[in-house]
Design a protein around this motif. Sequence first.
Motif, PDB file in Angstrom:
ATOM      1  N   ALA A 242      42.527  54.367  39.265  1.00 15.43           N
ATOM      2  CA  ALA A 242      41.713  53.592  38.320  1.00 15.43           C
ATOM      3  C   ALA A 242      40.359  53.337  38.956  1.00 15.43           C
ATOM      4  CB  ALA A 242      42.397  52.274  37.994  1.00 15.43           C
ATOM      5  N   SER A 243      39.308  53.436  38.162  1.00 14.66           N
ATOM      6  CA  SER A 243      37.973  53.396  38.762  1.00 14.66           C
ATOM      7  C   SER A 243      36.994  52.494  38.030  1.00 14.66           C
ATOM      8  CB  SER A 243      37.396  54.814  38.814  1.00 14.66           C
ATOM      9  OG  SER A 243      36.058  54.832  39.249  1.00 14.66           O
ATOM     10  N   MET A 244      35.985  52.115  38.790  1.00 14.68           N
ATOM     11  CA  MET A 244      34.857  51.390  38.236  1.00 14.68           C
ATOM     12  C   MET A 244      34.074  52.260  37.246  1.00 14.68           C
ATOM     13  SD  MET A 244      32.045  49.256  40.476  1.00 14.68           S
ATOM     14  CE  MET A 244      33.309  48.399  41.414  1.00 14.68           C
ATOM     15  N   ASP A 245      34.298  53.591  37.285  1.00 11.41           N
ATOM     16  CA  ASP A 245      33.594  54.481  36.347  1.00 11.41           C
ATOM     17  C   ASP A 245      34.241  54.493  34.963  1.00 11.41           C
ATOM     18  OD1 ASP A 245      35.839  56.155  36.472  1.00 11.41           O
ATOM     19  OD2 ASP A 245      34.873  57.685  37.709  1.00 11.41           O
ATOM     20  N   LYS A 246      35.192  53.570  34.727  1.00 11.32           N
ATOM     21  CA  LYS A 246      35.846  53.336  33.427  1.00 11.32           C
ATOM     22  C   LYS A 246      36.960  54.327  33.120  1.00 11.32           C
ATOM     23  CE  LYS A 246      31.211  52.123  31.833  1.00 11.32           C
ATOM     24  NZ  LYS A 246      30.148  52.444  30.876  1.00 11.32           N
ATOM     25  N   SER A 247      37.288  55.207  34.058  1.00 11.14           N
ATOM     26  CA  SER A 247      38.295  56.226  33.796  1.00 11.14           C
ATOM     27  C   SER A 247      39.574  55.994  34.591  1.00 11.14           C
ATOM     28  CB  SER A 247      37.747  57.618  34.138  1.00 11.14           C
ATOM     29  OG  SER A 247      37.684  57.809  35.543  1.00 11.14           O
ATOM     30  N   ILE A 248      40.649  56.628  34.092  1.00 13.03           N
ATOM     31  CA  ILE A 248      41.921  56.725  34.808  1.00 13.03           C
ATOM     32  C   ILE A 248      42.179  58.214  35.007  1.00 13.03           C
ATOM     33  CG2 ILE A 248      44.414  56.344  34.674  1.00 13.03           C
ATOM     34  CD1 ILE A 248      43.764  54.018  32.699  1.00 13.03           C
ATOM     35  N   LYS A 249      42.601  58.596  36.207  1.00  9.79           N
ATOM     36  CA  LYS A 249      42.910  59.999  36.466  1.00  9.79           C
ATOM     37  C   LYS A 249      44.332  60.114  37.012  1.00  9.79           C
ATOM     38  CE  LYS A 249      38.139  61.485  37.191  1.00  9.79           C
ATOM     39  NZ  LYS A 249      37.198  62.263  38.040  1.00  9.79           N
ATOM     40  N   VAL A 250      45.002  61.193  36.609  1.00  7.63           N
ATOM     41  CA  VAL A 250      46.370  61.459  37.067  1.00  7.63           C
ATOM     42  C   VAL A 250      46.356  62.714  37.932  1.00  7.63           C
ATOM     43  CG1 VAL A 250      48.756  61.902  36.378  1.00  7.63           C
ATOM     44  CG2 VAL A 250      47.321  60.380  34.990  1.00  7.63           C
ATOM     45  N   VAL A 261      42.476  63.308  32.809  1.00  9.66           N
ATOM     46  CA  VAL A 261      41.424  62.286  32.837  1.00  9.66           C
ATOM     47  C   VAL A 261      41.499  61.517  31.524  1.00  9.66           C
ATOM     48  CG1 VAL A 261      38.960  61.809  33.004  1.00  9.66           C
ATOM     49  CG2 VAL A 261      39.933  63.765  34.253  1.00  9.66           C
ATOM     50  N   ILE A 262      41.670  60.211  31.629  1.00 11.94           N
ATOM     51  CA  ILE A 262      41.689  59.350  30.437  1.00 11.94           C
ATOM     52  C   ILE A 262      40.397  58.529  30.456  1.00 11.94           C
ATOM     53  CG2 ILE A 262      42.918  57.537  29.190  1.00 11.94           C
ATOM     54  CD1 ILE A 262      45.468  58.384  30.702  1.00 11.94           C
ATOM     55  N   SER A 263      39.503  58.867  29.550  1.00 12.99           N
ATOM     56  CA  SER A 263      38.211  58.171  29.485  1.00 12.99           C
ATOM     57  C   SER A 263      37.613  58.343  28.094  1.00 12.99           C
ATOM     58  CB  SER A 263      37.238  58.740  30.526  1.00 12.99           C
ATOM     59  OG  SER A 263      36.881  60.074  30.199  1.00 12.99           O
ATOM     60  N   ARG A 264      36.610  57.560  27.811  1.00  9.03           N
ATOM     61  CA  ARG A 264      35.927  57.665  26.517  1.00  9.03           C
ATOM     62  C   ARG A 264      35.211  59.010  26.408  1.00  9.03           C
ATOM     63  NH1 ARG A 264      36.320  52.756  24.113  1.00  9.03           N
ATOM     64  NH2 ARG A 264      34.725  53.162  22.548  1.00  9.03           N
ATOM     65  N   GLU A 265      34.727  59.500  27.551  1.00  9.82           N
ATOM     66  CA  GLU A 265      34.029  60.793  27.560  1.00  9.82           C
ATOM     67  C   GLU A 265      34.963  61.938  27.171  1.00  9.82           C
ATOM     68  OE1 GLU A 265      31.582  57.986  29.586  1.00  9.82           O
ATOM     69  OE2 GLU A 265      33.693  58.484  29.892  1.00  9.82           O
ATOM     70  N   LYS A 266      36.269  61.741  27.437  1.00  7.66           N
ATOM     71  CA  LYS A 266      37.255  62.771  27.091  1.00  7.66           C
ATOM     72  C   LYS A 266      37.848  62.556  25.696  1.00  7.66           C
ATOM     73  CE  LYS A 266      37.148  65.174  30.893  1.00  7.66           C
ATOM     74  NZ  LYS A 266      36.735  66.611  30.903  1.00  7.66           N
ATOM     75  N   GLY A 267      37.285  61.612  24.953  1.00  9.10           N
ATOM     76  CA  GLY A 267      37.704  61.417  23.572  1.00  9.10           C
ATOM     77  C   GLY A 267      38.767  60.365  23.343  1.00  9.10           C
ATOM     78  N   TYR A 268      39.129  59.645  24.379  1.00  8.07           N
ATOM     79  CA  TYR A 268      40.150  58.602  24.239  1.00  8.07           C
ATOM     80  C   TYR A 268      39.512  57.250  23.915  1.00  8.07           C
ATOM     81  CZ  TYR A 268      43.442  61.876  26.375  1.00  8.07           C
ATOM     82  OH  TYR A 268      44.228  62.958  26.644  1.00  8.07           O
ATOM     83  N   ALA A 270      39.457  54.521  25.245  1.00 15.27           N
ATOM     84  CA  ALA A 270      39.807  53.994  26.564  1.00 15.27           C
ATOM     85  C   ALA A 270      38.936  52.784  26.894  1.00 15.27           C
ATOM     86  CB  ALA A 270      39.650  55.089  27.606  1.00 15.27           C
ATOM     87  N   HIS A 271      39.040  52.348  28.139  1.00 12.36           N
ATOM     88  CA  HIS A 271      38.304  51.160  28.563  1.00 12.36           C
ATOM     89  C   HIS A 271      36.794  51.398  28.545  1.00 12.36           C
ATOM     90  CE1 HIS A 271      41.784  48.760  29.589  1.00 12.36           C
ATOM     91  NE2 HIS A 271      42.297  49.771  30.272  1.00 12.36           N
ATOM     92  N   LYS A 272      36.074  50.324  28.232  1.00  7.10           N
ATOM     93  CA  LYS A 272      34.608  50.390  28.155  1.00  7.10           C
ATOM     94  C   LYS A 272      33.942  49.925  29.439  1.00  7.10           C
ATOM     95  CE  LYS A 272      34.718  49.475  23.172  1.00  7.10           C
ATOM     96  NZ  LYS A 272      34.332  48.517  22.097  1.00  7.10           N
ATOM     97  N   LEU A 273      34.720  49.295  30.307  1.00  6.37           N
ATOM     98  CA  LEU A 273      34.202  48.800  31.580  1.00  6.37           C
ATOM     99  C   LEU A 273      35.182  49.163  32.693  1.00  6.37           C
ATOM    100  CD1 LEU A 273      32.992  45.263  30.386  1.00  6.37           C
ATOM    101  CD2 LEU A 273      31.535  47.234  30.894  1.00  6.37           C
ATOM    102  N   SER A 274      34.910  48.705  33.889  1.00  7.94           N
ATOM    103  CA  SER A 274      35.715  49.017  35.075  1.00  7.94           C
ATOM    104  C   SER A 274      37.211  48.833  34.839  1.00  7.94           C
ATOM    105  CB  SER A 274      35.266  48.111  36.231  1.00  7.94           C
ATOM    106  OG  SER A 274      36.100  48.270  37.352  1.00  7.94           O
TER     107      SER A 274
END
Length: 302
Positions: A242-250, A261-268, A270-274
């Motif tokens: 889990a990262s301050m860049d707002k993403s989760i990676k497996v 990669v679970i992030s808003r950039e990947k279309g999820y 997901a979280h908007k902040l850290s």
Amino acid sequence: MITAKKKAELTGHGNPIFTLELSQKPGILFTGGNDKGLVEWSLKDNAFIKVMFPVAASIYAIHGPVGHPLLFTGLRNGDVLVFDFIEQKIIKTLKHHRAAIFDIKSTSKKNELLVASEDGHVSVWSLETLELVYTIKVSNDTIRSISVSPDEKFIAFGCRDNSIKIYELADYSLLKILNGHTMPVFSVQFSPDNSYLASGSRDAQVKIWDGLSFELIKNIPAHLFAVNHIAFHPSKPYFATASMDKSIKVWGADDFKLYKVISREKGYDAHKLSVNKITWNGDELISVSDDKRIIIWHLSLD
């Protein structure tokens, strides 16, 4: 291929959420942050249950030792609140540290509680008497994370001075200092099979260290910003970051490859902040964030 689906979102916190802990009772989650209390949630109904008790300062750490009807809550002011599930109340406040408590872990063999603080010390408490047993000066600066090896031979401490300190659990003697990160170490986690230690830092790197020699095995440029937390799947060969860049990676826990990669950039959605902390609940990954949300992700793992 791993797929991720957003199963639920739990809202109710009015401020950033810093930590979470699954209850020993299945289907219950506890969360805490910059709010006025520790919150209990139902994972069966994906719903708020109650604020368990009020707090005088932000919650940075929650820990429920296996086999004990107790929940320990570490606060920014240095206090550790002891909640008894049988009595349904706070039975004691462990007062020793005068600076923030960042992590709490326990050992089953020695039946002790370890509390890491911003003051650079780790206090060791008896889980039977809740009395202070020992104090270890680990660093001249903040200790952010604790990990006890599965065989309970070693303890790793992630420190703000960029180092990882390895101690022998038998007598709390310093075994080795691991240097390699260029910024504070926010998370340390032994792998479930005891073969290695993973560390995550503000330098955005994940480093893999041998579980016996503690030599560096691999460096992973994991995120764009700080790696706040690392969590191993309890039974499958994966770990999540889990990262301050707002993403989760497996990642693969055996090959260290990036699988999701679970992030808003990947279309999820997901979280908007850290993303501050994560935990596995079976094949579900639960995350908490500065955006005040708890998100439950269902992952299809091979």
